[in-house]
Write a protein that holds these residues in place. Sequence first.
Motif, PDB file in Angstrom:
ATOM      1  N   GLY A  88     -19.093  26.328  -3.926  1.00  0.00           N
ATOM      2  CA  GLY A  88     -18.939  27.273  -2.817  1.00  0.00           C
ATOM      3  C   GLY A  88     -18.402  28.625  -3.230  1.00  0.00           C
ATOM      4  N   GLU A  89     -17.734  28.681  -4.389  1.00  0.00           N
ATOM      5  CA  GLU A  89     -17.151  29.965  -4.802  1.00  0.00           C
ATOM      6  C   GLU A  89     -18.105  30.738  -5.706  1.00  0.00           C
ATOM      7  OE1 GLU A  89     -13.029  29.623  -6.133  1.00  0.00           O
ATOM      8  OE2 GLU A  89     -12.701  28.002  -4.722  1.00  0.00           O
ATOM      9  N   TRP A  90     -19.312  30.977  -5.162  1.00  0.00           N
ATOM     10  CA  TRP A  90     -20.323  31.638  -5.955  1.00  0.00           C
ATOM     11  C   TRP A  90     -20.271  33.149  -5.769  1.00  0.00           C
ATOM     12  CZ3 TRP A  90     -22.268  27.618  -2.485  1.00  0.00           C
ATOM     13  CH2 TRP A  90     -22.319  26.376  -3.105  1.00  0.00           C
TER      14      TRP A  90
ATOM     15  N   PRO B  84     -25.304  36.686   3.729  1.00  0.00           N
ATOM     16  CA  PRO B  84     -24.786  36.746   5.102  1.00  0.00           C
ATOM     17  C   PRO B  84     -23.913  37.983   5.325  1.00  0.00           C
ATOM     18  CG  PRO B  84     -24.617  34.513   4.260  1.00  0.00           C
ATOM     19  CD  PRO B  84     -25.067  35.367   3.106  1.00  0.00           C
TER      20      PRO B  84
ATOM     21  N   PHE C 122     -31.077  36.314   1.301  1.00  0.00           N
ATOM     22  CA  PHE C 122     -30.235  37.374   1.865  1.00  0.00           C
ATOM     23  C   PHE C 122     -28.776  36.982   1.673  1.00  0.00           C
ATOM     24  CE2 PHE C 122     -30.698  34.188   5.144  1.00  0.00           C
ATOM     25  CZ  PHE C 122     -29.463  34.148   5.778  1.00  0.00           C
TER      26      PHE C 122
ATOM     27  N   PHE D 259     -25.814  34.715  -5.758  1.00  0.00           N
ATOM     28  CA  PHE D 259     -26.232  33.316  -5.587  1.00  0.00           C
ATOM     29  C   PHE D 259     -26.894  33.139  -4.218  1.00  0.00           C
ATOM     30  CE2 PHE D 259     -25.361  29.196  -3.653  1.00  0.00           C
ATOM     31  CZ  PHE D 259     -25.818  28.302  -4.612  1.00  0.00           C
ATOM     32  N   TYR D 260     -26.262  33.728  -3.181  1.00  0.00           N
ATOM     33  CA  TYR D 260     -26.794  33.594  -1.820  1.00  0.00           C
ATOM     34  C   TYR D 260     -28.111  34.350  -1.698  1.00  0.00           C
ATOM     35  CZ  TYR D 260     -22.261  31.611  -0.867  1.00  0.00           C
ATOM     36  OH  TYR D 260     -21.160  30.810  -0.902  1.00  0.00           O
TER      37      TYR D 260
ATOM     38  N   VAL E 247     -30.683  32.027  -3.284  1.00  0.00           N
ATOM     39  CA  VAL E 247     -30.957  30.771  -2.579  1.00  0.00           C
ATOM     40  C   VAL E 247     -31.500  31.014  -1.169  1.00  0.00           C
ATOM     41  CG1 VAL E 247     -29.877  28.676  -1.645  1.00  0.00           C
ATOM     42  CG2 VAL E 247     -29.269  29.478  -3.922  1.00  0.00           C
ATOM     43  N   LEU E 248     -30.893  31.987  -0.454  1.00  0.00           N
ATOM     44  CA  LEU E 248     -31.260  32.202   0.946  1.00  0.00           C
ATOM     45  C   LEU E 248     -32.256  33.349   1.113  1.00  0.00           C
ATOM     46  CD1 LEU E 248     -27.634  32.217   2.417  1.00  0.00           C
ATOM     47  CD2 LEU E 248     -29.244  30.314   2.608  1.00  0.00           C
TER      48      LEU E 248
ATOM     49  N   MET F  77     -20.147  38.102   4.684  1.00  0.00           N
ATOM     50  CA  MET F  77     -19.714  37.940   3.295  1.00  0.00           C
ATOM     51  C   MET F  77     -19.705  39.269   2.548  1.00  0.00           C
ATOM     52  SD  MET F  77     -21.444  34.474   1.920  1.00  0.00           S
ATOM     53  CE  MET F  77     -20.671  32.894   2.232  1.00  0.00           C
TER      54      MET F  77
END
Lengths: 98, 222
Positions: A28-30, A43, A41, A34-35, A38-39, A46
């Motif tokens: 979780g502490e990426w 968020p 985008f 990373f987001y 993976v996504l 963040m």
Amino acid sequence: MRHKVYILIGVFLLLIPLGLLTESPAWGEWELDFYEKVLGFVPEGMKHFEGIKTLIPDYSIKGINPVISYYISAFVGIGIIFGFFYILKILTGRSSER
Amino acid sequence: MHIPDGYLSPVTYIPSYIAIIPLFAYGMKKLKESLNEETLPFIASLTALSFLVMMINIPIPGGTSGHAIGATAISILFNPWIGFISISLVLLIQALIFGDGGITAWAINSIALGFVASFVGYYSFKLLSKLNKNLSYFISGWLSIVSAAFIIAFFLGIQPIIAHTPDGKPLFFPFDFKITIPALVGSHMLYFGIVEGIYTFIVVRFIEKIKKLTFQGQTNET
């Protein structure tokens, strides 16, 4: 006998460089990319927090060997912790004397 | 893990700060009652040990890492309120000085790693120590960190459900329970729970030996 408790601190101080051996972050502490990966985008919420400056970010000091930085971080942490309890004891000692 | 800033919606962290105020106030009162010439070196050292053990990151399969907390050891040796305050102090230092864990997330992190871990560790030890003392150090340590991981997984997992754009894009932490529970609770059951169990066993056994020689257990009550 109570000074023996500091032996434990000594042992753990010897062990802390082991914590530097892994490059893997905690789950979780990426990093934000990373987001992105993976996504597709990052968020909104963040993004805003990038760039909050702390005294010794990630326990590393620029230009100083990572192990030495880690030890400086450890001593800063231990110093604040002991300082906190000593000051609290002094303060409560005074208030109960009144 | 420590939840960083930007992962929790204000709907989550504002109430968590309100919830922690009375807990923190009562914990500080308990700490002040126990703090004296004899106990201070122990309480401060155990808190410092928690700080140090959290620096020892242990890699696990799957490309992540983690560490023990040390909440149960403090809670068994003193009481869970002191465990809670000590861990919260460590988390505050980590957030403010090292950028490890968020400032907005401090209250949730303290509730999970400090409050829940301390009380689960303490009461499971109370319950199990009647059966087998040595084993109960390990199991209570294991249970405490697994419970903390569950709380973290819960608060992360609700984020995409409670905070998203009208078209469903998450605004904060994007993965829900289906991902956070197996990842966090699973990894703590398999790996970091074992580390916490061993840490609790070694530290409590060691300190109890010294404590016996230093002063007769006057603080081990809630």
